[in-house]
Scaffold this active site. Structure first.
Site, short mmCIF file in Angstrom:
data_model
loop_
_atom_site.label_atom_id
_atom_site.label_comp_id
_atom_site.label_asym_id
_atom_site.label_seq_id
_atom_site.Cartn_x
_atom_site.Cartn_y
_atom_site.Cartn_z
N HIS A 149 1.68 4.42 -3.07
CA HIS A 149 1.75 5.89 -3.06
C HIS A 149 2.93 6.38 -3.90
O HIS A 149 2.82 7.38 -4.62
CB HIS A 149 1.91 6.40 -1.62
CG HIS A 149 0.66 6.30 -0.80
ND1 HIS A 149 -0.54 6.82 -1.21
CD2 HIS A 149 0.43 5.75 0.42
CE1 HIS A 149 -1.46 6.58 -0.28
NE2 HIS A 149 -0.89 5.93 0.70
N GLU B 270 -5.61 7.28 -1.08
CA GLU B 270 -5.45 6.10 -0.23
C GLU B 270 -6.18 4.90 -0.81
O GLU B 270 -5.70 3.77 -0.75
CB GLU B 270 -5.96 6.40 1.18
CG GLU B 270 -5.17 7.45 1.94
CD GLU B 270 -3.75 7.02 2.25
OE1 GLU B 270 -3.49 5.79 2.25
OE2 GLU B 270 -2.90 7.89 2.49
N HIS C 114 0.84 -1.20 0.00
CA HIS C 114 0.00 0.00 0.00
C HIS C 114 0.87 1.25 0.00
O HIS C 114 0.64 2.18 -0.78
CB HIS C 114 -0.91 -0.01 1.23
CG HIS C 114 -1.60 1.29 1.49
ND1 HIS C 114 -2.86 1.59 1.02
CD2 HIS C 114 -1.19 2.40 2.16
CE1 HIS C 114 -3.20 2.80 1.39
NE2 HIS C 114 -2.20 3.33 2.08
N GLU C 115 1.87 1.27 0.87
CA GLU C 115 2.74 2.43 0.95
C GLU C 115 3.54 2.62 -0.34
O GLU C 115 3.76 3.75 -0.79
CB GLU C 115 3.68 2.30 2.15
CG GLU C 115 3.00 2.22 3.51
CD GLU C 115 2.11 3.42 3.80
OE1 GLU C 115 2.38 4.52 3.27
OE2 GLU C 115 1.11 3.25 4.53
#
Length: 429
Positions: A280, A356, A276-277
């Site tokens: 970004h 997000e 997920h990070e």
């Protein structure tokens, strides 16, 4: 005095209304169609955890909605009771150098704001202790507060010195020149934060679990992220909450995991969080955030300069302020920017929630492990006593992430869609 009384009564009325909304008026029950699903907190939380989550969330939300307008009250008190004028006069008695006047004034204003806000900050700290989200000793908490005070005061002085110098040079276009100077300053902060600022609060070291680090770096390689190490930070000395992030730009890029995350999540769950990070980074959200802050600062300075000048023309003589370039006008300038920031937060949060969600999509497509993804979100909610389905007003002003209800139901839908597509492929074969 009459205006002060009205301001006080207005704050009390606002406090009563927001208290009613949060503690009695808002409906946070899970929609019927999600009852009994993985998104239902009663499925993965005990009754005690549900009760604690509800109470903790309400108190923290209440404190936020009180603390923001309380900051405005502080600025109005400093202006209305002549403290701003008094700070300026005392600063001018020390030396004839204007830069020293401004430094003394900024320190005095920051100090009075720090002292007046301290009771709310301390209560927020004790609430986190009582609900065992924070385990940070008071001495460490106070140390972090003092570090933040001096860092913020230093940055505020640099900004104030620059803006008021520009005001003296150009009363009409100071905001534009200030914005132009803010661009390299913002880039500088993005660049130095991982290396210079973050280590002031915590110790960062290379991830001790080498097997997990290899898995994360392999994931980073698949994402075309040039990282040669993963950092671990000792947040377990302060909190039981979980977190991970990728920050910095250029050569200062860092992949960081809180040690609490490593303690409470399985390797598969950690990999989803890291994916997920990384999402970004891959989707350039860090750079879009940078661009967004630059655009926002342009609009904020443009609108704020006009409101600020209007305030000084209308009330400056009551506050003992002759013109906008008077350093005693600083509380009015900070008040304007604080109000504008609060008003803009729902839009900024909506944009952040979209980013997000995009990172969630990237992570599940990369890991293809919905069980680990759901488990990580459930554990995040339990560890942070997060509310799965918060009130609408709270979501608008406080949530830069989708709610846990939205994140888990998205994963359930992804799993159903994937299963359906697999069945179709099998039938076609």
């Amino acid at each position: 005095m009459k205006k002060s009384i009205w301001i006080g009564l207005g704050f009390l009325l606002y406090g009563a209304l927001i208290s009613w909304y949060l503690f009695m008026g808002a409906d946070t029950s899970i929609p019927t169609q999600y009852e009994g699903t993985e998104a239902d907190p009663s499925v993965f939380m005990s009754e005690r955890q549900l009760e604690l989550s509800h109470d903790f969330s309400r108190i923290k939300q209440w404190l936020y909605f009180l603390s923001v307008p309380f900051e405005w009250v502080i600025y109005l008190v400093v202006l209305g009771f002549g403290l701003s004028k008094w700070f300026r006069t005392r600063a001018m008695e020390v030396t004839r150098f204007s830069i020293i006047h401004n430094l003394i004034y900024v320190v005095l204003l920051s100090l009075i704001a720090f002292i007046m806000s301290l009771p709310i900050d301390y209560y927020s700290y004790t609430v986190s202790l009582d609900y065992q989200i924070s385990i940070q000793p008071f001495s460490d908490w106070m140390r972090d507060k003092i570090i933040s005070f001096w860092i913020n005061t230093l940055f505020l002085f640099v900004i104030v010195q620059t803006l008021y110098w520009l005001m003296n040079k150009s009363e009409k276009r100071w905001w534009l020149y200030g914005w132009l100077l803010s661009v390299p300053f913002t880039l500088f902060i993005y660049f130095i934060q991982p290396i210079w600022i973050d280590p002031l609060y915590n110790d960062f070291y290379r991830l001790e679990d080498k097997v997990l680090e290899d898995k994360i770096l392999a994931l980073a390689d698949r994402a075309d992220i040039s990282a040669d190490r993963v950092y671990e930070v000792n947040m377990s000395e302060k909190t039981n909450a979980l977190n991970a992030y990728v920050n910095g730009i250029g050569s200062n890029l860092r992949i960081v995991l809180w040690d609490t995350t490593l303690q409470k999540l399985s390797d598969e769950e950690v990999l989803f969080v890291m994916a997920h990070e990384m999402g970004h980074f891959v989707k350039h959200h860090l750079y879009w955030n940078l661009i967004g802050s630059i655009v926002t600062s342009f609009l904020g300075l443009w609108i704020g300069s006009r409101v600020f000048n209007w305030m000084i023309r209308k009330w400056g003589h009551h506050w003992g302020i002759e013109k906008p370039t008077d350093i005693a006008s600083l509380p009015a300038l900070l008040l304007v920017f604080s109000v504008l920031s609060f008003m803009a937060s729902p839009v900024e949060n909506a944009i952040s929630r979209n980013a997000e969600h995009s990172a969630d999509e990237y992570a599940i497509e990369m890991t293809e492990d919905s069980k680990a993804a759901v488990g990580s979100f459930q554990q995040l909610a339990v560890s942070g006593l997060s509310e799965v389905h918060p009130p609408l007003l709270v979501k608008l002003f406080l949530y830069g992430h989708p709610t846990m209800l939205e994140r888990i139901t998205f994963l359930d839908q992804w799993e159903q869609k994937t299963t359906k597509n697999e069945k179709i492929e099998e039938e076609e074969k």
